[in-house]
Design a protein around this motif. Sequence first.
Motif, mmCIF file in Angstrom:
data_model
loop_
_atom_site.group_PDB
_atom_site.id
_atom_site.type_symbol
_atom_site.label_atom_id
_atom_site.label_comp_id
_atom_site.label_asym_id
_atom_site.label_seq_id
_atom_site.Cartn_x
_atom_site.Cartn_y
_atom_site.Cartn_z
ATOM 1 N N ASP A 1 22.275 58.718 20.494
ATOM 2 C CA ASP A 1 22.116 58.055 21.801
ATOM 3 C C ASP A 1 21.955 59.065 22.940
ATOM 4 O O ASP A 1 21.881 58.684 24.107
ATOM 5 C CB ASP A 1 23.358 57.200 22.125
ATOM 6 C CG ASP A 1 23.577 56.114 21.089
ATOM 7 O OD1 ASP A 1 22.580 55.699 20.479
ATOM 8 O OD2 ASP A 1 24.753 55.722 20.883
ATOM 9 N N GLN B 1 20.537 62.389 25.244
ATOM 10 C CA GLN B 1 19.372 63.169 25.648
ATOM 11 C C GLN B 1 19.862 64.602 25.874
ATOM 12 O O GLN B 1 20.768 64.834 26.679
ATOM 13 C CB GLN B 1 18.754 62.601 26.914
ATOM 14 C CG GLN B 1 18.419 61.112 26.740
ATOM 15 C CD GLN B 1 17.340 60.652 27.688
ATOM 16 O OE1 GLN B 1 16.162 60.702 27.379
ATOM 17 N NE2 GLN B 1 17.749 60.209 28.854
ATOM 18 N N LYS C 1 18.304 61.487 20.836
ATOM 19 C CA LYS C 1 17.298 60.502 21.257
ATOM 20 C C LYS C 1 16.071 61.189 21.859
ATOM 21 O O LYS C 1 14.935 60.814 21.604
ATOM 22 C CB LYS C 1 17.940 59.560 22.303
ATOM 23 C CG LYS C 1 17.074 58.387 22.682
ATOM 24 C CD LYS C 1 17.903 57.306 23.363
ATOM 25 C CE LYS C 1 17.999 57.570 24.856
ATOM 26 N NZ LYS C 1 18.744 56.541 25.578
#
Lengths: 357, 247
Positions: free
Chosen positions: A160, A162, A185
């Motif tokens: 999930d 970045q 992600k």
Amino acid sequence: MGSQSSHIDFALIGHQDSWKKITGFIEFLTKGKRKLTESQAAEVYSFIPPRAVFDIEVRSITGQTVRGSYIETFISPDELGLRYWKRNMFKVQEAAACARQLNAAVATLGGFTSIVLEGRDDSLNDGSYTKFTTGNTLTAAFIVRNLEKACRRFGKELGDQQLLVIGATGDIGSACLEYFSRKVKKVLLCARQQVILDALAAKLQRQGIAAQASTDIRQLLPQADLVIAIASSTIENFVPELCKKDIIICDAGYPKNLVFDLKGYFSDRLFSGGMGQVQGGYSFTPEIHHSFYHFPVECVGHGCLQEAVILAFENMHEPFSTGKGNITLEKMDRIYALANKHGIRESPLFNPLMAWD
Amino acid sequence: MQTAISTDQKTRDFWLAATDILSQAINGEIVGMSNFALLTGTIDDVHEKMECVEHANCERNHAMGFMEIATKFNLPVLINQDGRFWKKVKETFARWAAKKDFIGCILIQEVILECFAVSMYHDVGMALKDNEAGQLFLAIAKEEEEHIEHSIDLLRAELEKDAAGFLEKAEAVHYDCMTIMAEWSVIRSCDDSCGICAGDCMKERLYAVELDIRSLRGNAMNLYMKTLDRIGVPGVKSLEWVANLPI
């Protein structure tokens, strides 16, 4: 001092990241007789020729012991920029000559000095007895393990997140990307050279990886859940107000001064990356920990330096990490497994201000 | 606030600096000449005695060369063997010579003084390389370098014979003589006149010849430490010695 023995297991070549450590070291060396101010130290420090300044003994949990020397390059903490490139390269070459003179089986180039081996020509490993490594593979292995550990601590699922990598086109940065790009992600890439950065982003996108690149960190910071910062100088425009509140930052640069640059922001979510803890312990002769190599956690050290120690334990007298972009996941796994075998693991999470636990 | 320096002022400072540099070099060479002359008294071997006289003559020639350049450019150099620092160096050497301590004398003359000479002549020579004076400094630096080379083998053999004794002596010589050189090259203008510079301290005018005392001193210390390394003095020891010098 190692110079009196005919052979040593390893040599660590490095430089200091603060004048405070340097003045402390001079005070230790002169048995407290000499207290230089930081500006006085700056007047003379960089003229000192590289030399071995203390011996090191590292103990493995297998019962083995290896002995080596630390060679200080005396590169000034204020002179790490491109302007001093030629002079610094010369000093690293001189330090490498010291390692050869000590008959070190393997020598590692710590911090900034590794750039000599990251160039196209590996002139250091030219057939002499001493083999030189950057130590970048173990550093990268520790960075990624510690970031995973930090994510688990804060209940963050990698898929999930970045991930922003500052210094994405460098040797360690690209190794971290290789490790994480299919686990997170999206990867956000930041580096100084636009052309190389764009090429890297395009390559990742062709592989189906969500990637965005910019030379301006401000474009990327607001999206970042995780940051790996691998820079050898102050990161411009790292504006804390642009960051997410629950960001996790791994400061894997040298010097590891991001916590100070951020003036206390995120001090409980920022850790020093690329560090390992030696379970068997290590000692310096003379004993100068407190003025020279001191961390809020016991028995930790830089992964790049520990790579030479692992190679010495294993009698692997080879240039394990050289060049740029040659770190593979297999090599990271291999050196990490060997490190674990000798009780050297990624360090507990800490930053220069505090240990997390 | 920094004030701009006019071209005229820089030109004036250039010639004043060049004069002071030559004065320091001439006085240093004369001290070297006197030291070697004194050293002959510590040597029994006739051939070595003759070699020593030859060295003294070599230093004399260097001094003559610098004097000729000064005359050619009409620079009013000052020769003063009672100058604060050079006098101290001469007296220090004389003390070691009086003890007939050949190795102590060699450490002073061929290591400490020659390292300063080689390094500083080289730096001055590079800064003035487009003129005759610069070429002379570079040529003499090269000759002095041979003196250092010559002494390294001798001193290394001495260290191998008795490491502890040699290191004790080298340390004593260091604090005796290098302290004077460090005071001479301290990284700020001298408070009192050294007796050699024509006006104020020459360090203030080095900028006019594209030099600065920090680099001149730093490079000399660098060569000194490298020379001690080559003799076999443990690096951490020489580092400690140098760290204790005045800055």
